[in-house]
Design a protein around this motif. Structure first.
Motif, PDB file in Angstrom:
ATOM      1  N   ARG A 158       0.827  -1.335  -0.196  1.00  0.00           N
ATOM      2  CA  ARG A 158      -0.081   0.035   0.083  1.00  0.00           C
ATOM      3  C   ARG A 158       0.861   1.219   0.006  1.00  0.00           C
ATOM      4  NH1 ARG A 158      -0.790  -2.452   5.389  1.00  0.00           N
ATOM      5  NH2 ARG A 158       0.275  -0.920   6.784  1.00  0.00           N
ATOM      6  N   GLY A 159       2.132   1.184   0.249  1.00  0.00           N
ATOM      7  CA  GLY A 159       2.794   2.273   0.139  1.00  0.00           C
ATOM      8  C   GLY A 159       3.343   2.841  -1.453  1.00  0.00           C
ATOM      9  N   ASN A 160       3.114   1.964  -2.305  1.00  0.00           N
ATOM     10  CA  ASN A 160       3.110   2.244  -3.566  1.00  0.00           C
ATOM     11  C   ASN A 160       1.649   2.419  -3.997  1.00  0.00           C
ATOM     12  OD1 ASN A 160       3.032   2.555  -6.516  1.00  0.00           O
ATOM     13  ND2 ASN A 160       4.969   1.016  -6.486  1.00  0.00           N
ATOM     14  N   ARG A 161       0.903   3.310  -4.252  1.00  0.00           N
ATOM     15  CA  ARG A 161      -0.587   3.487  -4.372  1.00  0.00           C
ATOM     16  C   ARG A 161      -1.029   2.806  -5.872  1.00  0.00           C
ATOM     17  NH1 ARG A 161      -3.824   8.686  -2.627  1.00  0.00           N
ATOM     18  NH2 ARG A 161      -3.517   7.584  -0.644  1.00  0.00           N
ATOM     19  N   LYS A 162      -0.329   2.913  -6.774  1.00  0.00           N
ATOM     20  CA  LYS A 162      -0.634   2.385  -8.016  1.00  0.00           C
ATOM     21  C   LYS A 162      -0.613   0.786  -7.913  1.00  0.00           C
ATOM     22  CE  LYS A 162       0.955   6.243 -10.945  1.00  0.00           C
ATOM     23  NZ  LYS A 162       1.625   6.934 -11.871  1.00  0.00           N
ATOM     24  N   ALA A 176      -0.785  -1.001  -5.290  1.00  0.00           N
ATOM     25  CA  ALA A 176      -1.697  -1.156  -4.264  1.00  0.00           C
ATOM     26  C   ALA A 176      -3.453  -1.380  -5.012  1.00  0.00           C
ATOM     27  CB  ALA A 176      -1.872  -0.629  -3.157  1.00  0.00           C
ATOM     28  N   ILE A 177      -3.630  -0.311  -5.823  1.00  0.00           N
ATOM     29  CA  ILE A 177      -4.804  -0.180  -6.487  1.00  0.00           C
ATOM     30  C   ILE A 177      -4.977  -1.204  -7.567  1.00  0.00           C
ATOM     31  CG2 ILE A 177      -6.312   1.242  -8.112  1.00  0.00           C
ATOM     32  CD1 ILE A 177      -5.177   3.617  -6.299  1.00  0.00           C
TER      33      ILE A 177
END
Length: 94
Positions: free
Chosen positions: A65-69, A71-72
């Protein structure tokens, strides 16, 4: 080169928290078992397999989740798996 990368992935996996290791291994095992040809005739087992892979994607989405893209992307894959699981569910045999 490839063996070093695989060894690095394995060492990183061993450093993960216990909840992550347990959920990943359980989801992967359930997905493999219930997607096998032995369970191909029962739609409910196929549904369980798709739910297990959704858990796999959610666990990696939470971890990354630290890397939003990324994680999405994992959460989106989990939603697709849940949708496919719902469609393969056989309500007549419940």
């Amino acid at each position: 080169m490839i063996m070093q990368q695989l060894k690095g992935f394995y060492i990183q996996f061993l450093r993960e928290p216990l909840w992550f290791k347990a959920s990943i291994l359980t989801a992967l095992l359930l997905s493999i078992v219930f997607s096998s040809s032995a369970f191909s005739e029962q739609g409910n087992y196929q549904s369980i397999s798709k739910l297990a892979i959704a858990i796999f994607f959610v666990a990696y989405g939470v971890k990354l989740r630290g890397n939003r893209k990324i994680a999405i992307a994992f959460f989106f894959l989990a939603l697709i798996s849940i949708y496919l699981s719902w469609n393969s569910l056989d309500f007549a045999n419940i």
